[in-house]
Design a protein around this motif. Structure first.
Motif, PDB file in Angstrom:
ATOM      1  N   UNK A 269       0.847  -1.191   0.000  1.00 27.19           N
ATOM      2  CA  UNK A 269       0.000   0.000   0.000  1.00 27.19           C
ATOM      3  C   UNK A 269       0.885   1.245   0.000  1.00 27.19           C
ATOM      4  N   UNK A 270       0.296   2.387  -0.273  1.00 27.37           N
ATOM      5  CA  UNK A 270       1.043   3.638  -0.159  1.00 27.37           C
ATOM      6  C   UNK A 270       1.563   3.752   1.272  1.00 27.37           C
ATOM      7  N   UNK A 271       2.827   4.161   1.405  1.00 27.67           N
ATOM      8  CA  UNK A 271       3.418   4.239   2.740  1.00 27.67           C
ATOM      9  C   UNK A 271       2.610   5.153   3.646  1.00 27.67           C
ATOM     10  N   UNK A 272       2.343   4.661   4.847  1.00 26.18           N
ATOM     11  CA  UNK A 272       1.567   5.382   5.848  1.00 26.18           C
ATOM     12  C   UNK A 272       2.169   5.047   7.216  1.00 26.18           C
ATOM     13  N   UNK A 273       2.821   6.026   7.825  1.00 29.30           N
ATOM     14  CA  UNK A 273       3.481   5.792   9.119  1.00 29.30           C
ATOM     15  C   UNK A 273       2.478   5.382  10.201  1.00 29.30           C
ATOM     16  N   UNK A 274       1.265   5.932  10.154  1.00 33.51           N
ATOM     17  CA  UNK A 274       0.254   5.542  11.145  1.00 33.51           C
ATOM     18  C   UNK A 274      -0.126   4.076  10.978  1.00 33.51           C
ATOM     19  N   UNK A 275      -0.275   3.634   9.734  1.00 33.57           N
ATOM     20  CA  UNK A 275      -0.579   2.226   9.477  1.00 33.57           C
ATOM     21  C   UNK A 275       0.559   1.340   9.977  1.00 33.57           C
ATOM     22  N   UNK A 276       1.789   1.731   9.692  1.00 29.81           N
ATOM     23  CA  UNK A 276       2.945   0.952  10.137  1.00 29.81           C
ATOM     24  C   UNK A 276       3.002   0.873  11.653  1.00 29.81           C
ATOM     25  N   UNK A 277       2.671   1.970  12.328  1.00 32.12           N
ATOM     26  CA  UNK A 277       2.698   1.992  13.791  1.00 32.12           C
ATOM     27  C   UNK A 277       1.564   1.158  14.384  1.00 32.12           C
ATOM     28  N   UNK A 278       0.393   1.241  13.751  1.00 37.85           N
ATOM     29  CA  UNK A 278      -0.782   0.559  14.280  1.00 37.85           C
ATOM     30  C   UNK A 278      -0.741  -0.949  14.051  1.00 37.85           C
ATOM     31  N   UNK A 279      -0.442  -1.365  12.834  1.00 36.94           N
ATOM     32  CA  UNK A 279      -0.521  -2.790  12.526  1.00 36.94           C
ATOM     33  C   UNK A 279       0.802  -3.393  12.055  1.00 36.94           C
ATOM     34  N   UNK A 280       1.864  -2.604  12.096  1.00 39.86           N
ATOM     35  CA  UNK A 280       3.160  -3.096  11.650  1.00 39.86           C
ATOM     36  C   UNK A 280       3.276  -3.015  10.139  1.00 39.86           C
ATOM     37  N   UNK A 281       4.471  -3.166   9.622  1.00 40.29           N
ATOM     38  CA  UNK A 281       4.660  -3.083   8.174  1.00 40.29           C
ATOM     39  C   UNK A 281       4.010  -4.280   7.480  1.00 40.29           C
ATOM     40  N   UNK A 282       3.582  -4.095   6.236  1.00 38.89           N
ATOM     41  CA  UNK A 282       2.998  -5.207   5.478  1.00 38.89           C
ATOM     42  C   UNK A 282       3.999  -6.359   5.321  1.00 38.89           C
ATOM     43  N   UNK A 283       3.475  -7.554   5.176  1.00 39.28           N
ATOM     44  CA  UNK A 283       4.317  -8.743   5.063  1.00 39.28           C
ATOM     45  C   UNK A 283       5.290  -8.649   3.881  1.00 39.28           C
ATOM     46  N   UNK A 284       4.847  -8.045   2.778  1.00 41.08           N
ATOM     47  CA  UNK A 284       5.746  -7.915   1.618  1.00 41.08           C
ATOM     48  C   UNK A 284       6.912  -6.972   1.919  1.00 41.08           C
ATOM     49  N   UNK A 285       6.687  -5.963   2.738  1.00 42.00           N
ATOM     50  CA  UNK A 285       7.781  -5.071   3.133  1.00 42.00           C
ATOM     51  C   UNK A 285       8.790  -5.828   3.976  1.00 42.00           C
ATOM     52  N   UNK A 286       8.299  -6.670   4.866  1.00 39.44           N
ATOM     53  CA  UNK A 286       9.190  -7.485   5.703  1.00 39.44           C
ATOM     54  C   UNK A 286      10.004  -8.438   4.824  1.00 39.44           C
ATOM     55  N   UNK A 287       9.346  -9.080   3.858  1.00 41.16           N
ATOM     56  CA  UNK A 287      10.051 -10.002   2.957  1.00 41.16           C
ATOM     57  C   UNK A 287      11.118  -9.276   2.139  1.00 41.16           C
ATOM     58  N   UNK A 288      10.767  -8.096   1.615  1.00 40.58           N
ATOM     59  CA  UNK A 288      11.745  -7.320   0.844  1.00 40.58           C
ATOM     60  C   UNK A 288      12.922  -6.894   1.703  1.00 40.58           C
ATOM     61  N   UNK A 289      12.641  -6.470   2.911  1.00 38.95           N
ATOM     62  CA  UNK A 289      13.718  -6.051   3.816  1.00 38.95           C
ATOM     63  C   UNK A 289      14.639  -7.233   4.129  1.00 38.95           C
ATOM     64  N   UNK A 290      14.074  -8.400   4.386  1.00 39.72           N
ATOM     65  CA  UNK A 290      14.879  -9.585   4.677  1.00 39.72           C
ATOM     66  C   UNK A 290      15.690 -10.013   3.453  1.00 39.72           C
TER      67      UNK A 290
END
Length: 193
Positions: free
Chosen positions: A48-69
């Motif tokens: 989704x479009x980056x949203x710091x509130x979303x990241x804080x509330x529910x954590x980063x999306x699973x695809x972001x975690x996979x890309x980071x790893x």
């Protein structure tokens, strides 16, 4: 000598994208330079479009975690960046922002951008060959993410006429410069391996 792991990211999802073609060519050159190469499509990691509130509330999306790893497992990252309105694509910016938001327990900020080297190339049908895109991307990575970005880069102008029927670069200087960028990326990544 350690075999460096290199991640190749085309910054476009368009069919017959010039930058996807450039990324495919770089993948071939990186393989010839004895790198362990992984080329991805960001289409396989919708965010989704980056949203710091979303990241804080529910954590980063699973695809972001996979890309980071995935990025964290590499010593080098090769990005082929198109140019939109004299800057990078929203796709690349959004991906960088989400990856920067992923922090695993005890990890410092921007860990995925540290201890690896980035190489930048870009192709555009314009005569400047994605130069503004690479300048913006360099600033985001080097200043914003504190990443090591190679000075060597490649801008392919007039990309609509730059590739032959085998998806090789027609211009000998551009082809030679791609090899320079690839060799510098592999050599620097090997030092980090």
């Amino acid at each position: 000598m350690p075999v460096p792991k290199i991640l190749v990211i085309p910054g476009s999802l368009r069919a017959r994208s010039y930058n996807a073609r450039l990324a495919a060519l770089a993948t071939k050159e990186l393989t010839l330079a004895d790198a362990d190469v992984t080329r991805i499509s960001l289409e396989d990691y919708p965010l989704p479009i980056y949203d710091a509130d979303l990241a804080e509330k529910s954590g980063p999306p699973q695809h972001a975690v996979k890309l980071k790893q995935l990025m964290s497992a590499q010593q080098g990252v090769f990005i082929a960046s198109p140019e939109y309105n004299a800057s990078i694509t929203p796709l690349i910016k959004n991906t960088i922002d989400w990856i920067s938001a992923v922090r695993e327990r005890g990890e410092p900020p921007l860990a995925a951008y540290q201890n690896r080297v980035f190489a930048l190339v870009g192709a555009s049908p314009r005569s400047t060959g994605a130069m503004q895109s690479l300048l913006a991307l360099r600033q985001i990575l080097a200043v914003g993410c504190r990443a090591l970005v190679l000075a060597e880069q490649l801008c392919v102008p007039n990309a609509d006429h730059a590739f032959d029927e085998m998806d090789e670069l027609k211009d000998a200087r551009a082809s030679a410069q791609l090899k320079v960028v690839v060799r510098k990326l592999v050599d620097t990544a090997r030092l980090l391996a």
